[in-house]
Design a protein around this motif. Structure first.
Motif, PDB file in Angstrom:
ATOM      1  N   ASP A  23       3.249 -15.519   7.974  1.00  0.00           N
ATOM      2  CA  ASP A  23       2.418 -15.881   6.821  1.00  0.00           C
ATOM      3  C   ASP A  23       3.212 -16.790   5.892  1.00  0.00           C
ATOM      4  O   ASP A  23       2.848 -16.986   4.752  1.00  0.00           O
ATOM      5  N   GLY A  48      -6.141  -7.932  -6.400  1.00  0.00           N
ATOM      6  CA  GLY A  48      -6.715  -8.694  -5.291  1.00  0.00           C
ATOM      7  C   GLY A  48      -6.308 -10.148  -5.319  1.00  0.00           C
ATOM      8  O   GLY A  48      -5.866 -10.677  -6.329  1.00  0.00           O
ATOM      9  N   LYS A  49      -6.470 -10.788  -4.174  1.00  0.00           N
ATOM     10  CA  LYS A  49      -5.963 -12.138  -4.020  1.00  0.00           C
ATOM     11  C   LYS A  49      -6.844 -13.189  -4.698  1.00  0.00           C
ATOM     12  O   LYS A  49      -6.331 -14.124  -5.311  1.00  0.00           O
ATOM     13  N   ASP A  83       8.928  -7.786  -2.648  1.00  0.00           N
ATOM     14  CA  ASP A  83       7.953  -8.125  -1.607  1.00  0.00           C
ATOM     15  C   ASP A  83       8.516  -7.801  -0.218  1.00  0.00           C
ATOM     16  O   ASP A  83       7.795  -7.355   0.667  1.00  0.00           O
ATOM     17  N   LYS A 142       2.891 -25.436   1.312  1.00  0.00           N
ATOM     18  CA  LYS A 142       1.638 -25.334   2.065  1.00  0.00           C
ATOM     19  C   LYS A 142       0.560 -26.119   1.334  1.00  0.00           C
ATOM     20  O   LYS A 142       0.255 -25.819   0.196  1.00  0.00           O
ATOM     21  N   LEU A 157       2.818 -11.049  -7.312  1.00  0.00           N
ATOM     22  CA  LEU A 157       2.823  -9.906  -6.383  1.00  0.00           C
ATOM     23  C   LEU A 157       2.085  -8.719  -7.001  1.00  0.00           C
ATOM     24  O   LEU A 157       1.256  -8.070  -6.360  1.00  0.00           O
ATOM     25  N   TYR A 158       2.383  -8.439  -8.271  1.00  0.00           N
ATOM     26  CA  TYR A 158       1.750  -7.318  -8.953  1.00  0.00           C
ATOM     27  C   TYR A 158       0.243  -7.505  -9.053  1.00  0.00           C
ATOM     28  O   TYR A 158      -0.528  -6.590  -8.754  1.00  0.00           O
ATOM     29  N   GLU A 202      -2.635 -15.124   9.926  1.00  0.00           N
ATOM     30  CA  GLU A 202      -2.867 -14.429   8.668  1.00  0.00           C
ATOM     31  C   GLU A 202      -4.348 -14.125   8.409  1.00  0.00           C
ATOM     32  O   GLU A 202      -4.702 -12.996   8.072  1.00  0.00           O
ATOM     33  N   GLU A 234      -1.755  -9.533  -7.246  1.00  0.00           N
ATOM     34  CA  GLU A 234      -2.399  -9.495  -5.930  1.00  0.00           C
ATOM     35  C   GLU A 234      -2.521  -8.062  -5.443  1.00  0.00           C
ATOM     36  O   GLU A 234      -3.538  -7.679  -4.873  1.00  0.00           O
ATOM     37  N   SER A 235      -1.461  -7.276  -5.654  1.00  0.00           N
ATOM     38  CA  SER A 235      -1.458  -5.900  -5.155  1.00  0.00           C
ATOM     39  C   SER A 235      -2.444  -5.011  -5.900  1.00  0.00           C
ATOM     40  O   SER A 235      -3.036  -4.111  -5.314  1.00  0.00           O
ATOM     41  N   THR A 236      -2.592  -5.244  -7.214  1.00  0.00           N
ATOM     42  CA  THR A 236      -3.441  -4.341  -7.996  1.00  0.00           C
ATOM     43  C   THR A 236      -4.831  -4.887  -8.267  1.00  0.00           C
ATOM     44  O   THR A 236      -5.744  -4.133  -8.537  1.00  0.00           O
ATOM     45  N   PHE A 263       4.292  -1.308  -8.322  1.00  0.00           N
ATOM     46  CA  PHE A 263       3.694  -2.616  -8.096  1.00  0.00           C
ATOM     47  C   PHE A 263       2.316  -2.481  -7.460  1.00  0.00           C
ATOM     48  O   PHE A 263       1.540  -3.435  -7.434  1.00  0.00           O
ATOM     49  N   LEU A 264       2.047  -1.307  -6.896  1.00  0.00           N
ATOM     50  CA  LEU A 264       0.798  -1.120  -6.167  1.00  0.00           C
ATOM     51  C   LEU A 264      -0.235  -0.295  -6.923  1.00  0.00           C
ATOM     52  O   LEU A 264      -1.425  -0.519  -6.774  1.00  0.00           O
ATOM     53  N   TYR A 265       0.228   0.690  -7.685  1.00  0.00           N
ATOM     54  CA  TYR A 265      -0.701   1.625  -8.325  1.00  0.00           C
ATOM     55  C   TYR A 265      -0.419   1.677  -9.811  1.00  0.00           C
ATOM     56  O   TYR A 265       0.694   1.981 -10.217  1.00  0.00           O
ATOM     57  N   HIS A 266      -1.457   1.371 -10.616  1.00  0.00           N
ATOM     58  CA  HIS A 266      -1.205   1.418 -12.043  1.00  0.00           C
ATOM     59  C   HIS A 266      -1.933   2.578 -12.708  1.00  0.00           C
ATOM     60  O   HIS A 266      -1.912   2.700 -13.922  1.00  0.00           O
ATOM     61  N   LEU A 316       8.466  -3.927   0.314  1.00  0.00           N
ATOM     62  CA  LEU A 316       7.141  -3.413   0.657  1.00  0.00           C
ATOM     63  C   LEU A 316       6.808  -3.690   2.123  1.00  0.00           C
ATOM     64  O   LEU A 316       6.183  -2.867   2.790  1.00  0.00           O
ATOM     65  N   THR A 344      -0.930  -8.359   0.885  1.00  0.00           N
ATOM     66  CA  THR A 344      -0.639  -7.776  -0.432  1.00  0.00           C
ATOM     67  C   THR A 344      -1.879  -7.180  -1.089  1.00  0.00           C
ATOM     68  O   THR A 344      -1.804  -6.137  -1.731  1.00  0.00           O
ATOM     69  N   ALA A 345      -3.018  -7.830  -0.946  1.00  0.00           N
ATOM     70  CA  ALA A 345      -4.204  -7.343  -1.639  1.00  0.00           C
ATOM     71  C   ALA A 345      -4.746  -6.057  -1.033  1.00  0.00           C
ATOM     72  O   ALA A 345      -5.498  -5.331  -1.668  1.00  0.00           O
TER      73      ALA A 345
END
Lengths: 428, 426
Positions: free
Chosen positions: A117, B277-278, A361, B419, B270-271, A127, B273-275, A280-283, A364, A156-157
């Motif tokens: 990716d 969405g893209k 990144d 890109k 990163l934060y 990807e 996108e992760s929380t 970074f994933l869960y707030h 993860l 990531t999403a």
């Protein structure tokens, strides 16, 4: 067993020295104050100068180095006689052919996030399709499929939802309620380990470029965690025993024994780094909490307790040393000669599952594979791959300090190419 | 003569190591201001003198400076707002789709500066607006100061009585520029991360305004407030909560000298996108690029596009909790002081990449060159907008831009590391 006794003894003596009880009920005014400050405990500045971490990874390594298996017969495993590493317990560990089979999805012909990716690769190549499959897995809420899927990395999403699916965390009302009850527990009672947690966060996460932002979340998770008696259940499949303490004056009387801390886990220096990347994933605090708890009872506990499990830290250390000695013998001997046993450097990476050493990144992407393969062996493989990557520089150093310096900064490493090259592109 | 000939001669009145080390590593020669120089990195005070009518300074073809003569059209808070308002009105008059408004009369694509008024000149207009939302908070900023100096928050008209009295009693509308203030609607719903408020600092290099050619530095950063954000009125006076300027945060109790309260923009991405969405994250970053380009287009007509000039701006942007970016201000002299080791490296590389673009090959410049550096020298910059390129794609591209195609540089506009991506600017 004796290691656990030592930790508990250390905790008790700190308690006596400082004249602070292991646990005490907070006066109502203090409870109110803490409740008000719940979302910003990081601004608190309690005097932590007298507290010290109960132990650090290097103390633990000393213990592991001195492990001997009394049933071990020298003649049974001739290969082990040549083992020149620090670990002297002849556990069975995998070799590269076996690892290649186990981690077959990391092969050179298979698409990976973390490699395929990158900006130079058009997304149509891998990807886009991978994302589509991930969305489908989530739509169908298929936990087993998710576990297979993340072996090639999470977009990531989608990562937060995929991990929750694999760990079976759905954040139901009863889960939220449970978390709130733990929070109430924190408000009402003060534990000595709380100060250890504060100290650890202040020493590690608060100084970290990536995680300092989440300092307050770390307190909210870890303070609740130490009071969560459901964590005690993991001791049924762990070789460890939770430390016990006795109500004052009733030493030795089992009816007055309580687990201390209530969750049976005494935090060590760096413990908060298990939680930090998850921020970074869960707030949402209760979801963050549950994800962390599940990660701990499935994986992280194995990194700081002594067992013969293949994902236990002892096996990981042995796996690392064996991989290095077998496939990079020159490097291994050289480092040993100059007093820089490789495990002395890589131990702290593995104990922390590389948290705080890799860029987030990349970390993860690594933890994706831990979940995907339900194993921590990849930590040992990565550690060996890092040494392989920096082998040229390491061959030129002449001291442990210099070797440490070569390996001090892992923040620019790309994890997946390193793993892939080490497993699939190194001449064995 | 001899070996010295052909080496760039530099002067600066800003004693910062990140600058000087960059000059020295190129083998450039330091000279004094009154000698023959090729490159002068000057403070904004000096640029005022160089280009002022009185001094009648003439720069020769082999001389470059790091500011545009009237950069303040962008970098003074009141002029920036004035120029953007003018630009929007012009587009509206032309019937441009960019100036489209929604049912509430708000610009759909060009509403990126918080409602702002000049004081004391627009005092009455401000009062009218204030009364529509009497519970709102406003931020008062002196026009001519930087680093968060002199800024304060108000939520009652009585707190700015001074400016009303002056506008009523004074027979002159204009005050000396030092006392002029702008008052803007305070963004009281900023996006919080870890419960903390932050703003974005992005570096943008402009090599020419007409045609507009600008570059964005990929390594921008977020500046976090060390104290927990709370919109409660009792905290209005606590500047540590509200202002993210490092100059102010540095004096708070919780300031950390390892990370300096700063996060990279890639961490932010990163934060988010992760929380979140893209798609929404991409949309946010696209919008950020959009508002930077629009702000430059707004001032381009009034800028003195002197060929001896380039400029590296520090853009301050706040993101609200609906992931909408707001342009707060643009700095002509972004701080070159380093608060942490990481910071020092970043600023050193920023100057390095800037010099590589502004002074090609590190050789004695010829300001008549076409200001089109090859892609290889961009370093951590990426092309943000190249008007010439965009126009060569077809003169009607700009207008079609709003319906989902790229107005930016197709193919040149690389996100991350090269890109080529079609920017879908709405």
């Amino acid at each position: 067993g004796s290691w656990e006794k030592r930790i508990l003894k250390s905790l008790n003596s700190m308690c006596t020295e400082l004249g602070i009880p292991l646990a005490r009920k907070r006066p109502v005014s203090e409870q109110k104050e803490l409740l008000n400050k719940w979302n910003e405990m990081g601004t608190d500045e309690p005097d932590l100068s007298l507290f010290r971490p109960v132990y650090a990874p290097k103390d633990f390594l000393e213990v592991l180095m001195n492990l001997r298996n009394p049933n071990y017969e020298n003649g049974e495993q001739p290969s082990f006689r040549n083992h020149l590493g620090l670990i002297q317990v002849p556990l069975k560990v995998k070799d590269i052919p076996e690892l290649k089979e186990d981690f077959s999805e990391l092969g050179l012909n298979i698409g990976q996030l973390g490699i395929d990716d990158s900006a130079q690769v058009p997304p149509e190549f891998f990807e886009n399709e991978h994302v589509r499959v991930g969305q489908k897995v989530l739509a169908e809420q298929d936990s087993a499929a998710a576990q297979q899927y993340v072996r090639q990395g999470c977009p990531t999403a989608l990562r937060a939802d995929l991990w929750a699916l694999i760990l079976n965390i759905s954040n139901q009302p009863e889960d939220i309620l449970y978390y709130e009850q733990l929070k109430t527990n924190v408000i009402q009672h003060d534990l000595l380990v709380d100060s250890l947690i504060y100290k650890d966060v202040k020493l590690t996460a608060s100084n970290d470029d990536y995680y300092f932002v989440f300092e307050d979340y770390l307190y909210q998770v870890l303070l609740c965690f130490s009071r969560d008696t459901s964590v005690l259940e993991h001791f049924t499949y762990s070789s460890a025993t939770p430390p016990k303490s006795y109500i004052r004056g009733k030493l030795g009387m089992e009816e007055y024994a309580v687990f201390y801390p209530p969750n049976g886990v005494i935090p060590f220096h760096g413990f908060s780094m298990y939680v930090a990347p998850l921020c970074f994933l869960y707030h949402e605090p209760s979801k963050l909490y549950q994800i962390f708890r599940e990660m701990y009872v499935r994986f992280f506990f194995r990194l700081h307790s002594i067992s013969s499990h293949p994902s236990g830290i002892v096996s990981l250390c042995l796996l690392f040393e064996t991989l290095l000695q077998t496939h990079l013998p020159q490097l291994f001997y050289h480092l040993r000669e100059i007093g820089a046993q490789p495990l002395r450097i890589s131990f702290k990476w593995m104990v922390r599952a590389f948290s705080g050493y890799l860029a987030t990144d990349q970390l993860l992407l690594l933890w994706d594979r831990i979940l995907g393969y339900n194993s921590l062996e990849i930590l040992a493989v990565l550690a060996a791959a890092v040494f392989a990557f920096r082998a040229v520089n390491l061959m030129e150093v002449t001291s442990l300090a210099a070797a440490e310096a070569v390996l001090a900064d892992l923040s620019t490493l790309k994890v997946m190419p390193l793993l892939q090259i080490f497993l699939f592109a190194t001449v064995t | 003569f001899g070996i010295m000939a052909g080496k760039v001669k530099w002067v600066t009145d800003i004693e910062k190591s990140v600058l000087i080390n960059n000059f020295e590593k190129r083998g450039w020669i330091q000279v004094a201001e009154n000698e023959d120089w090729n490159f002068y990195w000057m403070s904004v005070q000096t640029i005022r003198n160089v280009f002022s009518v009185e001094t009648g300074y003439r720069l020769s073809d082999d001389q470059i400076v790091n500011h545009f003569p009237n950069h303040y059209e962008l970098t003074r808070k009141d002029l920036m707002v004035k120029n953007i308002k003018r630009y929007r009105k012009e587009l509206e008059k032309e019937g441009s789709p960019l100036a489209e408004k929604d049912e509430n009369g708000k610009y759909i694509y060009l509403d990126f500066v918080p409602v702002t008024f000049m004081l004391p000149a627009d005092y009455n207009l401000f009062v009218e607006e204030f009364r529509k939302n009497p519970s709102s908070t406003w931020i008062m900023k002196p026009c001519g100061k930087a680093q968060g100096k002199g800024i304060f928050l108000i939520n009652k008209l009585s707190q700015i009585k001074k400016w009303s009295r002056d506008s009523k009693t004074s027979s002159f509308v204009s005050q000396s520029s030092k006392e002029a203030y702008v008052i803007s609607l305070y963004i009281n719903n900023p996006l919080l991360i870890g419960g903390k408020k932050f703003d974005l600092r992005l570096y943008v290099l402009v090599s020419t305004y007409r045609p507009l050619r600008c570059y964005m530095y990929k390594l921008g950063f977020c500046r976090f407030c060390t104290v927990k954000y709370t919109p409660s009125t009792s905290e209005l006076d606590n500047m540590f909560v509200h202002l993210t300027n490092v100059a102010i945060q540095k004096h708070g109790d919780d300031y950390n000298h390892i990370h300096g309260g700063k996060w990279t923009v890639s961490n932010l991405r990163l934060y988010l996108e992760s929380t979140r969405g893209k798609e929404v994250t991409n949309k946010l970053f696209d919008e950020i690029h959009w508002i930077i380009v629009q702000s430059l287009k707004a001032v381009a007509p009034v800028m003195n596009n002197d060929k001896h000039c380039f400029e590296c701006y520090g853009y301050d942007i706040i993101i609200d909790d609906k992931l909408k970016p707001w342009l707060i201000e643009v700095n002509a002299s972004p701080s070159l002081t380093s608060s942490t080791a990481n910071d020092r490296i970043l600023k050193y590389n920023l100057i390095n990449d800037t010099l590589n673009i502004a002074v090609p090959n590190g050789e004695i410049p010829d300001c008549k060159w076409n200001k089109s550096p090859p892609k290889e020298v961009l370093g951590n910059y990426e092309v943000l907008y190249d008007e010439e390129m965009a126009q060569s794609d077809g003169p009607d591209r700009d207008l079609r831009g709003r319906s989902g195609q790229s107005t930016g540089v197709k193919g040149n506009r690389a996100r991350d590391s090269g890109k080529p991506v079609l920017t879908t600017w709405k």
